[in-house]
Design a protein around this motif. Structure first.
Motif: not given
Length: 600
Positions: A26-31, A120-132, A134-140
């Motif tokens: 779900t996160m992958l698709t929505d993102g 998997a853990l590096p993907f989760i860490g990097l992904g959440m860093a980008l989301k936090l 870049g809130e409201g942007t494509r980076r999120a």
């Protein structure tokens, strides 16, 4: 010797693994939807022009979002929103079935041959860093997709842990016979319906086969069942949708059932061939890889079967499902499945808004024709009022649907340029609705007004020439339909008819310079209105006609003027909106016609 995990712990691991897998998907698709924005629209426009391009697009996009179910539902939404023709979407859906095998390859290559935590853990860490950050942007959106990718594989890791220590005795016994494989297929259908994702069922089967829980033939049967089970989500998405969306859901069902029959018929020889080739190439028969290859092969066989049959299939489906959604009150482009991508939802909203404007202008034209456009003034047609009432109800229903759709879009993250257009579109819808209500009233008045006798030519000269005082008594008769009054107001209604025709958002006058023609038509109406108003007031004051009749017609002309102003504001605001992309410019494409041509 390691202790065997308790059944409770294994059950918790299995449930947790399935939950993490679905959450990651779900996160992958929505993102990706949020990150793609208009890029997804450009991909759909450029990559679906031929069936080969549509097939490749379905494979690639499904490989990205890791869900053929999500891709199929999205394709139905795009068809509903008018962003894809039926034929183009058909091959995107067929490609999504082939693309679903990418999940299996990722599980086989990464899930069983790498330390998943380290992956998997590096993907989760990097992904959440980008989301936090870049809130409201494509980076999120990109960050959410990356985090989802990592969570998805953590789910696979938990599934593996849940199956560790279990043996074939932990599941109901299913033998590698035709009956056992058919039962496994039914189990696969049930699991996919329950999980709402064939990829989750596929991952579950792969981990079970890898752990020795079931033979590869039974696993193959469950994978075939998962392919059938995934059609239910598409069917649900098409309920209440457009004809083309329901045709697409039907095509998806047909494709998956044909593919399942072929796979069942060729199950043994295909698995034997895959095993032999695997042993020859690698010296071992890895059951997980065998199952993944089998899944890929039978979907490719399904595409090969559909390739020569696509023309007859398209013609067959285009001849069906043309029923309730052809009702004008049903939104043609708004779809809950496309609402998740705000940029695409905006295009669908713009199309539906133009359609609402078209219906409002049709109502206005009908109402004008119930008023005098020439002398003699003909009587109203039977059922004219009932037809006007149905037209008004249609416009009002569309306004409600547009409001609901805007509310649904607003709940999703979106870019500023998209958010800024939503209030403006609601204003435009209000203008069209007000125009329809006013013109419904004008039309009803016109249908109920008694028609007078005579042409009114001499009285027209009295009204238009204020310096003249004589007036033949027979033609100066009082009454709402006095020939002199009717002749005076004819130019006003003729000018209004011209304005409504030029202001139709789906009409021939729209396009480059269209707003200039609308402004000219509005000026012509205003001149006719002011001339008739002055003449009527002069005639009423001089006693040439009944003053109460003058008041009635002035009130009706004022309503007409208000409707013209509402239409002019709506067209001005529409013209001021940012340009649509190339594929959505202009009037909506008749998908059924285009699809019929493609099928020839």
């Amino acid at each position: 010797m390691a202790a065997t995990p308790s059944p409770l712990l294994m059950g918790v691991s299995l449930l947790g693994g399935i939950g993490l897998f679905l959450l990651g998907m779900t996160m992958l698709t929505d993102g990706l939807k949020l990150a793609a924005g208009r890029a997804l629209e450009r991909i759909l426009a450029a990559w679906t022009r031929t069936r080969l391009h549509g097939l490749a697009t379905g494979v690639l996009l499904t490989a990205l979002v890791q869900s053929s179910t999500a891709m199929t539902v999205a394709a139905i939404g795009f068809v509903n929103a008018g962003l894809l023709s039926f034929t183009s979407a058909l091959w995107v859906v067929f490609g999504s079935n082939v693309g679903s095998s990418v999940t299996g390859w990722l599980v086989a290559w990464i899930g069983f041959k790498m330390k998943i935590d380290a992956f998997a853990l590096p993907f989760i860490g990097l992904g959440m860093a980008l989301k936090l950050t870049g809130e409201g942007t494509r980076r999120a959106g990109l960050g959410m997709a990356l985090a989802g990718f990592g969570v998805l594989f953590l789910g696979i890791d938990m599934l593996k842990e849940g199956f560790e220590g279990l043996g074939p005795q932990a599941l109901p016994p299913l033998e590698s016979t035709l009956g056992g494989v058919v039962l496994a297929g039914l189990l696969g259908i049930g699991l996919t319906i329950l999980l709402q994702a064939s990829a989750a069922t596929f991952a579950l089967v792969l981990t079970a086969v890898a752990g020795g829980m079931m033979p590869v033939e039974v696993g193959a049967g469950m994978v075939i069942g998962a392919n059938i089970g995934t059609t239910l989500t598409g069917i649900l998405a098409a309920i209440g949708a457009t004809s083309n969306a329901r045709r697409l859901a039907a095509a998806h069902v047909l494709f998956n059932f044909v593919t399942a029959v072929v796979a069942m018929a060729l199950l043994s020889p295909l698995l034997a061939l895959i095993h032999a080739v695997g042993v020859w190439l690698t010296g071992s028969g890895d059951v997980v890889t065998q199952l993944v290859i089998f899944h890929t092969l039978f979907n490719l066989l399904g595409v090969a079967l559909m390739w020569p049959l696509s023309g007859p299939l398209v013609r067959f489906l285009l001849a069906r499902f043309g029923s309730a959604d052809e009702d004008a009150a049903r939104p043609r482009y708004l779809d809950r499945n496309v609402a998740a991508v705000p940029a695409l939802a905006l295009q669908a909203l713009r199309r539906e808004m133009a359609r609402m404007g078209h219906l409002a202008m049709q109502l206005a034209g009908e109402a004008v024709r119930l008023n005098p456009l020439a002398l003699p003034w003909p009587p109203a047609e039977p059922q004219a009022n009932a037809r006007l009432a149905r037209q008004l109800e249609t416009v009002e229903q569309l306004q409600k649907e547009i409001g609901r759709f805007v509310s649904e879009i607003s709940r999703n993250p979106m870019h500023k340029e998209v958010a800024n257009q939503l209030p403006e579109l609601l204003r435009i819808a209000t203008h069209f609705d007000t125009l329809s209500r006013v013109m419904h009233h004008v039309g009803v008045q016109g249908s109920h007004t008694p028609r007078g006798e005579g042409s009114g030519a001499s009285v027209l000269s009295v009204l238009i020439l204020p310096g003249r005082t004589e007036s033949p008594a027979a033609e100066a008769e009082a009454g709402a339909a006095s020939p002199g009054i009717v002749a005076c107001v004819v130019p006003v209604f003729v000018a209004a008819q011209g304005f409504f025709a030029s202001a139709d958002p789906e009409g021939a006058h729209q396009g480059p310079g269209g707003e200039w023609l609308v402004a000219e038509a509005r000026t012509a109406f205003e001149e006719a209105y002011q001339t008739a108003k002055a003449a009527l007031l002069h005639a009423g004051a001089g006693g040439a006609v009944d003053v109460n009749a003058v008041y009635d017609w002035l009130s009706r002309m004022s309503d007409l003027r208000r409707a013209v102003e509402q239409g002019f504001k709506a067209i001005q605001r529409l013209a001021a909106l940012p340009e649509l992309s190339a594929q959505t410019d202009g009037a909506p494409v008749d998908n059924s016609t285009a699809d019929m041509e493609s099928a020839e």
